[in-house]
Write a protein that holds these residues in place. Structure first.
Motif, PDB file in Angstrom:
ATOM      1  N   TRP A   8       0.835  -1.203   0.000  1.00 60.68           N
ATOM      2  CA  TRP A   8       0.000   0.000   0.000  1.00 60.68           C
ATOM      3  C   TRP A   8       0.872   1.256   0.000  1.00 60.68           C
ATOM      4  O   TRP A   8       1.757   1.397   0.830  1.00 60.68           O
ATOM      5  CB  TRP A   8      -0.903   0.009   1.241  1.00 60.68           C
ATOM      6  CG  TRP A   8      -1.989   1.032   1.162  1.00 60.68           C
ATOM      7  CD1 TRP A   8      -1.943   2.329   1.606  1.00 60.68           C
ATOM      8  CD2 TRP A   8      -3.279   0.849   0.595  1.00 60.68           C
ATOM      9  NE1 TRP A   8      -3.122   2.961   1.346  1.00 60.68           N
ATOM     10  CE2 TRP A   8      -3.967   2.074   0.715  1.00 60.68           C
ATOM     11  CE3 TRP A   8      -3.923  -0.217  -0.017  1.00 60.68           C
ATOM     12  CZ2 TRP A   8      -5.278   2.248   0.258  1.00 60.68           C
ATOM     13  CZ3 TRP A   8      -5.220  -0.054  -0.463  1.00 60.68           C
ATOM     14  CH2 TRP A   8      -5.878   1.164  -0.324  1.00 60.68           C
ATOM     15  N   ASP A   9       0.595   2.116  -0.944  1.00 59.94           N
ATOM     16  CA  ASP A   9       1.267   3.421  -1.015  1.00 59.94           C
ATOM     17  C   ASP A   9       2.778   3.233  -1.184  1.00 59.94           C
ATOM     18  O   ASP A   9       3.584   3.667  -0.357  1.00 59.94           O
ATOM     19  CB  ASP A   9       0.956   4.239   0.237  1.00 59.94           C
ATOM     20  CG  ASP A   9       1.253   5.722   0.045  1.00 59.94           C
ATOM     21  OD1 ASP A   9       1.401   6.151  -1.114  1.00 59.94           O
ATOM     22  OD2 ASP A   9       1.359   6.446   1.052  1.00 59.94           O
ATOM     23  N   LYS A  51      -2.589   1.591  -4.452  1.00 59.81           N
ATOM     24  CA  LYS A  51      -1.900   2.869  -4.621  1.00 59.81           C
ATOM     25  C   LYS A  51      -0.398   2.679  -4.859  1.00 59.81           C
ATOM     26  O   LYS A  51       0.442   3.347  -4.249  1.00 59.81           O
ATOM     27  CB  LYS A  51      -2.142   3.782  -3.416  1.00 59.81           C
ATOM     28  CG  LYS A  51      -3.616   4.137  -3.222  1.00 59.81           C
ATOM     29  CD  LYS A  51      -3.828   5.093  -2.065  1.00 59.81           C
ATOM     30  CE  LYS A  51      -5.294   5.449  -1.921  1.00 59.81           C
ATOM     31  NZ  LYS A  51      -5.526   6.379  -0.778  1.00 59.81           N
ATOM     32  N   GLU A  99     -13.534  -0.330  -3.810  1.00 57.12           N
ATOM     33  CA  GLU A  99     -12.968   0.804  -3.103  1.00 57.12           C
ATOM     34  C   GLU A  99     -12.226   0.256  -1.888  1.00 57.12           C
ATOM     35  O   GLU A  99     -12.668  -0.720  -1.267  1.00 57.12           O
ATOM     36  CB  GLU A  99     -14.048   1.793  -2.662  1.00 57.12           C
ATOM     37  CG  GLU A  99     -14.714   2.546  -3.801  1.00 57.12           C
ATOM     38  CD  GLU A  99     -13.754   3.486  -4.516  1.00 57.12           C
ATOM     39  OE1 GLU A  99     -12.790   3.940  -3.880  1.00 57.12           O
ATOM     40  OE2 GLU A  99     -13.964   3.744  -5.714  1.00 57.12           O
ATOM     41  N   ASP A 137      -9.247   1.307   1.469  1.00 56.74           N
ATOM     42  CA  ASP A 137      -8.391   2.250   2.184  1.00 56.74           C
ATOM     43  C   ASP A 137      -7.648   1.479   3.266  1.00 56.74           C
ATOM     44  O   ASP A 137      -8.141   0.458   3.775  1.00 56.74           O
ATOM     45  CB  ASP A 137      -9.209   3.382   2.800  1.00 56.74           C
ATOM     46  CG  ASP A 137      -8.332   4.574   3.180  1.00 56.74           C
ATOM     47  OD1 ASP A 137      -7.173   4.638   2.704  1.00 56.74           O
ATOM     48  OD2 ASP A 137      -8.783   5.434   3.946  1.00 56.74           O
ATOM     49  N   ASP A 175      -4.903   2.175   6.715  1.00 54.83           N
ATOM     50  CA  ASP A 175      -4.206   3.078   7.626  1.00 54.83           C
ATOM     51  C   ASP A 175      -2.996   2.343   8.183  1.00 54.83           C
ATOM     52  O   ASP A 175      -3.145   1.395   8.969  1.00 54.83           O
ATOM     53  CB  ASP A 175      -5.131   3.499   8.769  1.00 54.83           C
ATOM     54  CG  ASP A 175      -4.506   4.555   9.669  1.00 54.83           C
ATOM     55  OD1 ASP A 175      -3.261   4.613   9.768  1.00 54.83           O
ATOM     56  OD2 ASP A 175      -5.253   5.326  10.298  1.00 54.83           O
ATOM     57  N   SER A 231     -14.408  -3.603   7.662  1.00 59.06           N
ATOM     58  CA  SER A 231     -13.078  -3.186   8.107  1.00 59.06           C
ATOM     59  C   SER A 231     -12.435  -4.343   8.857  1.00 59.06           C
ATOM     60  O   SER A 231     -13.109  -5.097   9.551  1.00 59.06           O
ATOM     61  CB  SER A 231     -13.159  -1.958   9.018  1.00 59.06           C
ATOM     62  OG  SER A 231     -13.584  -0.833   8.292  1.00 59.06           O
TER      63      SER A 231
END
Length: 584
Positions: free
Chosen positions: A387-388, A426, A524, A526, A528, A579
């Motif tokens: 991720w990222d 990402k 979608e 996300d 953290d 989640s």
């Protein structure tokens, strides 16, 4: 107050230093260390005799034990003289002071350059800035727990930031300072690194040593090779290093291998367990091993903020880096907030290694998240989150250099490798899966790598504009993956033979027969990296023809497969959101 190294080392009459206990402990015995800050180099004199007769070092339960390679320094500062310091009328004062010579018996890190002599042959083609980073001194100076920035030349002090900086005058005892903003020169206290290592035997090849529950910090080690880290097995075997904090090593946090390519190949070797540690703020590498890391378990560690020296072209920079690994299991680790360094690097001739259940997040590297290099035998990278991930300029001396790398998984000139059930999110600059043939002319193990018999399946791609690059098509498999609905223009590449084949998903399927069972889904997501919470949202027809729906659901949407009711929602086109906290 009753502690003394003249004592017998009992609970009633304890030793004062860990080093004293390390000199007398025998196989089957444990050194129990109570709370405090111990400024010493701990050197175990002997190892254990087997898993049931280990030599053990353990922090007392519930007590904070800090072992530091630094000393407290309260210098009397004088105004800096004798050098052109580039000061202007509004420049804060620049001071100087002399380090105590008695601290440095046999080793002065403020006299030694960062890099070992062997690596000087690599720097001729480097930029001037990269060369200066290698030639800076190994010593660090801390103020309020944070290191001052070291500058290469005295006049750079005037332009240093408000966080403070220092320059070392030859021969390594006089230091010139620009103090942090607000520091009173009449009352400053520093911590100065004076020891190369903090916990390491001098005697090589010790086995069956257990180290648990400590905080090791402030090591003035040099940039490898050889690897001589803050905590080191010194080529030992069957160590357990667990539940420790290792931070602020000039170069490397932990080394568990042979330390050098020219080592004598001593046996036994490897067989380590490295688990539950937090390794951070190391100059180039968190956990390392140059060969002799066979049959080693590395699990549940957090490795973060690695690579601040910014010398990735030295090729030893990573959260973890191992060479010639055989039978390693690397699982449930967190690699995050890493700059100028790869997340995990398995360097050449690795076999039977599995990388599973790890998190690679917020990493900036011209390599990427996970790198498997020129390995002929089977290896598996599965069930990880990437991720990222971002790239970095290759040529640091060129202000106009383009960003390169930043791949999720990079496999270079490998065979028999599998990348399965990973989530790529990402990956902005590089390819999520970069399965290349770049080192096709490099011979290891008697032959070159072919980029064949590689399988990539069951992976999820979210906001990855460059999805898959394959060095060649022969004997490779890409299928049963899930792609989000963003543009796939130029998202798939075959790089060999020339000319390149640059395709979208339709062309990838039609002309190369890859990903024919893969699907495009409304996804979608996300993540953290601090809380380790992943949120995945998907809608509608995501079942893969000829494959179980749990390829997607069982891996990432929840800790288990979707319920039947949730599957009904998905099949009806409704969105389901869950989640999941990943790891510990």
């Amino acid at each position: 107050p009753r502690a003394s190294d003249e004592n017998p080392g009992t609970d009633a009459r304890p030793f004062r230093t860990i080093g004293r206990a390390a000199g007398v402990v025998r196989p089957g015995e444990k050194v129990l260390v109570h709370r405090g800050v111990y400024r010493e180099y701990v050197c175990p004199a002997r190892g254990g005799e087997g898993p049931d007769r280990m030599v053990m070092f353990e922090a007392a339960p519930g007590e904070k034990v800090i072992v530091r390679g630094s000393e407290i320094w309260r210098p009397k500062l004088k105004e800096s003289k004798g050098w052109a310091l580039g000061r202007k009328s509004d420049t804060p004062p620049i001071w100087m002071a002399d380090l105590p010579a008695e601290w440095f018996i046999g080793y002065n890190p403020f006299m030694a350059n960062n890099v070992f002599l062997e690596y000087t042959t690599f720097v001729t083609s480097w930029s001037a800035e990269e060369t200066r980073r290698l030639q800076k001194r190994r010593g660090m100076i801390f103020w309020n727990g944070k290191p001052l920035t070291q500058v290469f030349r005295p006049f750079e002090l005037a332009g240093a930031g408000l966080e403070g900086a220092f320059w070392v005058e030859e021969p390594g005892l006089r230091i010139h300072f620009r103090l942090p903003e607000g520091a009173d020169p009449r009352d400053v206290e520093f911590e100065v690194t004076v020891r190369e290592q903090v916990f390491a035997p001098v005697e090589r090849y010790l086995g069956y040593v257990r180290v648990k529950g400590f905080c090791f910090e402030h090591a003035a080690d040099g940039i490898p090779v050889p690897q001589r880290a803050c905590v080191s097995t010194t080529r030992g075997h069957h160590w357990i290093v667990e539940s420790n904090t290792i931070r602020w090593a000039n170069a490397c946090g932990i080394d568990i291998g042979a330390q050098h390519w020219s080592s004598d190949g001593h046996s036994p070797a490897g067989g380590h367990i490295v688990r539950g540690n937090r390794v951070s703020d190391c100059g180039i590498c968190g956990i390392a091993g140059v060969t002799h890391v066979d049959d080693t378990l590395v699990e549940d560690n957090i490795v973060e903020r690695i690579g601040h020296h910014d010398i990735e072209r030295l090729y030893e920079c990573a959260g973890m880096k191992f060479h010639v690994a055989n039978g390693m299991l690397i699982r449930r680790n967190v690699f995050r907030h890493i700059r100028h360094a790869c997340g995990l690097w398995l360097d050449y001739l690795n076999k039977r290694c599995r990388v599973t259940g790890n998190i690679f997040a917020d990493i900036s590297s011209f390599v990427g998240g996970c790198y498997l290099e020129v390995s002929h035998e089977p290896n598996l990278i599965d069930g990880n989150i990437f991720w990222d991930i971002h790239g970095e300029p290759w040529d640091k001396g060129n202000p106009h250099a383009e960003v390169s790398g930043g791949h999720g998984i990079r496999m270079d000139s490998c065979e028999n490798a599998v990348a399965a059930h990973n989530l790529f999110g990402k990956v902005a600059d590089g390819y999520a899966l970069y399965l290349s043939l770049e080192q096709h002319d490099r011979e290891v193990g008697g032959r070159s790598g072919l980029c064949r018999r590689i399988k990539a399946f069951g992976n999820i791609f979210f906001k990855c504009p460059k999805r898959i690059l394959l060095g060649r098509t022969e004997e490779n498999v890409c299928d049963c993956n899930i792609f989000d609905g963003t543009s796939d223009s130029r998202g798939f590449v075959v790089s060999f033979p020339e000319p390149k084949s640059i395709q979208n998903l339709r062309g990838w399927r039609e002309f190369h027969s890859f990903d024919r069972k893969s699907v495009v889904a409304d996804i979608e997501a996300d993540f953290d990296p601090e809380t380790l919470v992943l949120t995945v949202s998907c809608a509608g027809q995501i079942e893969v023809p000829g494959s179980s729906p749990a390829v997607f659901a069982g891996r990432w949407a929840a800790s288990g497969p979707f319920t039947e009711e949730e599957w009904k929602q998905l099949r009806a086109g409704d969105r389901v959101i869950r989640s999941l906290r990943i790891g510990s």
